[in-house]
Write a protein that holds these residues in place. Structure first.
Motif, mmCIF file in Angstrom:
data_model
loop_
_atom_site.group_PDB
_atom_site.id
_atom_site.type_symbol
_atom_site.label_atom_id
_atom_site.label_comp_id
_atom_site.label_asym_id
_atom_site.label_seq_id
_atom_site.Cartn_x
_atom_site.Cartn_y
_atom_site.Cartn_z
ATOM 1 N N SER A 180 -7.494 4.226 -5.129
ATOM 2 C CA SER A 180 -8.525 5.264 -5.124
ATOM 3 C C SER A 180 -8.542 6.044 -3.820
ATOM 4 O O SER A 180 -9.375 6.913 -3.630
ATOM 5 C CB SER A 180 -9.904 4.634 -5.362
ATOM 6 O OG SER A 180 -10.243 3.769 -4.278
ATOM 7 N N PHE A 181 -7.609 5.710 -2.918
ATOM 8 C CA PHE A 181 -7.502 6.376 -1.621
ATOM 9 C C PHE A 181 -6.023 6.500 -1.283
ATOM 10 O O PHE A 181 -5.185 5.821 -1.873
ATOM 11 C CB PHE A 181 -8.242 5.594 -0.529
ATOM 12 C CG PHE A 181 -7.797 4.157 -0.432
ATOM 13 C CD1 PHE A 181 -6.821 3.774 0.472
ATOM 14 C CD2 PHE A 181 -8.349 3.188 -1.256
ATOM 15 C CE1 PHE A 181 -6.398 2.470 0.560
ATOM 16 C CE2 PHE A 181 -7.930 1.863 -1.189
ATOM 17 C CZ PHE A 181 -6.962 1.508 -0.276
ATOM 18 N N ASP A 217 -18.203 -0.977 0.759
ATOM 19 C CA ASP A 217 -17.454 0.183 0.277
ATOM 20 C C ASP A 217 -16.846 -0.130 -1.082
ATOM 21 O O ASP A 217 -15.836 -0.818 -1.177
ATOM 22 C CB ASP A 217 -16.363 0.560 1.289
ATOM 23 C CG ASP A 217 -15.683 1.883 0.945
ATOM 24 O OD1 ASP A 217 -16.006 2.465 -0.114
ATOM 25 O OD2 ASP A 217 -14.840 2.338 1.744
ATOM 26 N N ARG A 245 -13.169 2.255 -2.345
ATOM 27 C CA ARG A 245 -11.767 2.080 -1.929
ATOM 28 C C ARG A 245 -11.234 0.793 -2.543
ATOM 29 O O ARG A 245 -11.624 -0.307 -2.140
ATOM 30 C CB ARG A 245 -11.657 2.042 -0.407
ATOM 31 C CG ARG A 245 -12.040 3.376 0.246
ATOM 32 C CD ARG A 245 -12.276 3.189 1.741
ATOM 33 N NE ARG A 245 -11.076 2.777 2.448
ATOM 34 C CZ ARG A 245 -10.156 3.610 2.943
ATOM 35 N NH1 ARG A 245 -10.309 4.918 2.792
ATOM 36 N NH2 ARG A 245 -9.107 3.164 3.578
ATOM 37 N N TYR A 246 -10.343 0.950 -3.507
ATOM 38 C CA TYR A 246 -9.835 -0.218 -4.215
ATOM 39 C C TYR A 246 -8.479 0.082 -4.834
ATOM 40 O O TYR A 246 -8.031 1.227 -4.891
ATOM 41 C CB TYR A 246 -10.818 -0.651 -5.307
ATOM 42 C CG TYR A 246 -11.161 0.414 -6.322
ATOM 43 C CD1 TYR A 246 -10.336 0.669 -7.426
ATOM 44 C CD2 TYR A 246 -12.308 1.190 -6.182
ATOM 45 C CE1 TYR A 246 -10.644 1.654 -8.350
ATOM 46 C CE2 TYR A 246 -12.643 2.175 -7.104
ATOM 47 C CZ TYR A 246 -11.805 2.402 -8.173
ATOM 48 O OH TYR A 246 -12.107 3.381 -9.093
ATOM 49 N N GLY A 294 -5.413 3.941 3.720
ATOM 50 C CA GLY A 294 -5.819 2.617 3.283
ATOM 51 C C GLY A 294 -4.964 1.502 3.835
ATOM 52 O O GLY A 294 -5.147 0.355 3.473
ATOM 53 N N TYR A 317 -1.741 7.155 -5.471
ATOM 54 C CA TYR A 317 -3.106 7.647 -5.306
ATOM 55 C C TYR A 317 -3.575 8.342 -6.574
ATOM 56 O O TYR A 317 -2.903 9.226 -7.108
ATOM 57 C CB TYR A 317 -3.176 8.605 -4.118
ATOM 58 C CG TYR A 317 -4.492 9.339 -3.984
ATOM 59 C CD1 TYR A 317 -5.691 8.636 -3.887
ATOM 60 C CD2 TYR A 317 -4.532 10.729 -3.975
ATOM 61 C CE1 TYR A 317 -6.898 9.307 -3.765
ATOM 62 C CE2 TYR A 317 -5.733 11.405 -3.856
ATOM 63 C CZ TYR A 317 -6.913 10.685 -3.753
ATOM 64 O OH TYR A 317 -8.103 11.352 -3.644
ATOM 65 N N ASN A 374 -10.355 -2.944 -1.270
ATOM 66 C CA ASN A 374 -9.607 -2.874 -0.025
ATOM 67 C C ASN A 374 -10.340 -3.590 1.109
ATOM 68 O O ASN A 374 -9.734 -4.244 1.950
ATOM 69 C CB ASN A 374 -9.369 -1.414 0.353
ATOM 70 C CG ASN A 374 -8.576 -1.268 1.627
ATOM 71 O OD1 ASN A 374 -7.423 -1.669 1.700
ATOM 72 N ND2 ASN A 374 -9.189 -0.711 2.666
ATOM 73 N N THR A 407 0.811 -1.221 0.000
ATOM 74 C CA THR A 407 0.000 0.000 0.000
ATOM 75 C C THR A 407 0.843 1.269 0.000
ATOM 76 O O THR A 407 0.446 2.274 -0.593
ATOM 77 C CB THR A 407 -0.944 0.010 1.213
ATOM 78 O OG1 THR A 407 -0.181 -0.165 2.419
ATOM 79 C CG2 THR A 407 -1.960 -1.115 1.106
#
Length: 378
Positions: free
Chosen positions: A286-287, A212, A215-216, A292, A63, A238, A58
Motif C-alpha cells: 500500500s506504499f 498505522d 501501510r501493509y 517502506g 505498489y 509494515n 520490499t
C-alpha cells in the motif's frame, strides 16, 4: 473358496476404511512424526503452490494505490461479555465476538479468533512466521476473519479461495511493557495445558494493532497450520509491535502442548511454520517500496553517525568562514583607520618654517646692503 476370499477381502477393506483417521483427527505437530515437513503427506493442501507464510522482499513488491487503510469494525466495542481463551495444543486462541469485523476489503469479513506464534530462544531468535527482507520477528499475532457476505460460517468459508482474511502483526522486543498484550499474557497461566479453557475480561482488541493501519503488504495465501487451505487474503502490517523481554519470556515458557494428565510435559515452543515459496505470486504494498524499506540497526547507526559527522564538518567550515570574514574585516578597518605618514602631517609646518627662514634671510640681506650716499648738488 472364491466367494469366501472375496468376502474376507471386503471385510479387510471395510476395516481399514472405518479405522483410517480423518485428516481433522490427525494429531500434527511442528516437529516429530507428523511435523511440518510431513504435513503434505496427511494434508494435501499443504503442498499447494500458494502457501503461507512467505518472505517479503520490499523492493520486489508492487505498489498498489488502490489499497486503502483497513477499518477495524467493533474492535473497541468489547462490551461486558468476557472472551474465551483456550490452549489447543498448538497455540493460545482467543475467540472474538461476532460483532467485530473488518472493512476496507472487497467484502465484509467477520472476526472469529486471534492467536499467537512464537519461538524459544528469546529476543532476536525468531518466532514470527512471515519475514521481511530476511528479518524475522520474535512473535506474530494473527487475527482471523471469514467472508460473512458470501458464506454462512467459518467452516464453509475456510475452504473457499476468497473465504478468509487474516491480519498479521509482527512482534519484536523493546524496553517498555506493552500493557495491551497483558490482557492476554496475564491469563496464560490458567491454560497451561492443552484443552484447558478460561474466560478473560473483554478488552479493546484494536490496542493490539499497529497505529498505522495504512501501510501493509497484501497477498493471497493459506492457513499456516493444517489443513493449510489456500483461502486467505493476507494483510501483513509494515509497522511492528513491541513487547518487553519479560513478556516474550512468559509467552515462550508458560504453556505446554501436552495435556494435564500426560506424564511427560512438553513445552509449547517454536510453533511457527517456515516460509514457503512465493511461486510467482505478487506481493502488493500500500506504499512505495523505497519509503517502506526497513532499515537494519547497523544502517540506522551508520546514518546517525554520518549525520553527526556532517554536522560537525559543517560547523567547522562555517566557523572557518566566519573567522576569515572577521579577520578580513578587522584588517580593513585597521588599515582605513591607520594615521597618515608623519611626513605628510608635518609638511605644512615645515613649509611654514622654511618660509620663516627665507624671510629671515631676506631681511638680513637687506640690513647688510649699504645705503646709497646722498647726492650732492654741484
Amino acid at each position: 473358496m472364491d466367494s469366501l476370499g472375496l468376502c474376507i477381502l471386503l471385510m479387510v477393506l471395510c476395516f481399514q476404511w472405518t479405522t483410517a483417521p480423518a485428516a481433522e483427527e490427525i494429531t500434527w505437530t511442528y516437529t516429530g512424526l507428523v511435523g511440518q515437513t510431513e504435513w503434505s503427506e496427511y494434508f494435501p493442501d499443504c503442498a499447494g503452490n500458494a502457501q503461507s507464510p512467505v518472505e517479503v522482499v520490499t523492493t520486489q513488491t508492487k505498489y498498489d494505490p488502490s489499497l486503502l487503510p483497513l477499518t477495524p469494525l467493533g474492535y473497541s466495542q468489547h462490551g461486558n461479555k468476557p472472551f474465551a481463551m483456550y490452549n489447543n495444543g498448538h497455540t493460545a486462541v482467543i475467540e472474538l465476538p461476532e460483532w467485530m469485523g473488518l472493512g476496507g476489503l472487497p467484502w465484509l469479513y467477520t472476526a472469529v479468533q486471534m492467536h499467537l506464534h512464537w519461538g524459544s530462544g528469546g529476543p532476536s531468535h525468531g518466532g514470527g512466521e512471515h519475514t521481511v527482507n530476511e528479518m524475522s520477528a520474535d512473535a506474530e499475532l494473527h487475527v482471523v476473519h471469514y467472508n460473512s457476505e458470501l458464506y454462512p460460517n467459518m467452516s464453509k468459508a475456510m475452504t473457499q479461495s476468497d473465504g478468509l482474511a487474516v491480519l498479521g502483526i509482527l512482534i519484536v522486543t523493546g524496553e517498555e511493557t506493552n500493557l495491551a498484550f497483558n490482557n492476554i499474557l496475564n491469563y496464560l497461566g490458567r491454560i497451561r495445558h492443552a484443552d484447558q479453557k478460561v474466560f478473560i475480561p473483554a478488552f479493546d482488541v484494536q490496542t493490539l494493532l499497529p497505529e498505522d493501519l495504512g501501510r501493509y503488504f497484501r497477498y493471497n495465501g493459506s492457513l499456516t497450520t493444517p489443513p493449510c487451505h489456500q483461502s486467505v487474503t493476507w494483510t501483513l502490517f509494515n509497522e511492528r509491535i513491541q513487547i518487553s523481554p519479560a513478556q516474550l519470556l512468559k509467552l515462550e515458557t508458560i504453556l505446554y502442548s501436552s495435556k494435564a494428565e500426560d506424564p511427560d510435559r512438553m513445552l509449547l515452543q517454536d510453533n511457527y511454520r517456515t516460509t514457503q515459496p512465493l511461486n510467482h505470486r505478487v506481493v502488493f504494498a500500500s506504499f512505495s517500496a523505497e519509503s517502506g524499506r526497513e532499515l537494519t540497526s547497523g544502517e540506522v547507526t551508520a546514518i546517525v553517525i554520518g549525520v553527526m559527522c556532517g554536522c560537525v564538518g559543517l560547523a567547522v567550515i562555517i566557523r572557518f568562514i566566519v573567522k576569515t570574514i572577521r579577520s578580513t574585516s578587522s584588517w580593513d578597518v585597521l588599515h582605513s583607520s591607520r594615521p597618515a605618514p608623519m611626513s605628510r602631517m608635518k609638511e605644512p609646518e615645515e613649509e611654514k618654517k622654511q618660509d620663516m627662514a627665507l624671510n629671515s634671510t631676506c631681511e638680513a640681506g637687506k640690513k647688510e646692503e649699504p645705503s646709497p650716499s646722498p647726492q650732492r648738488d654741484p
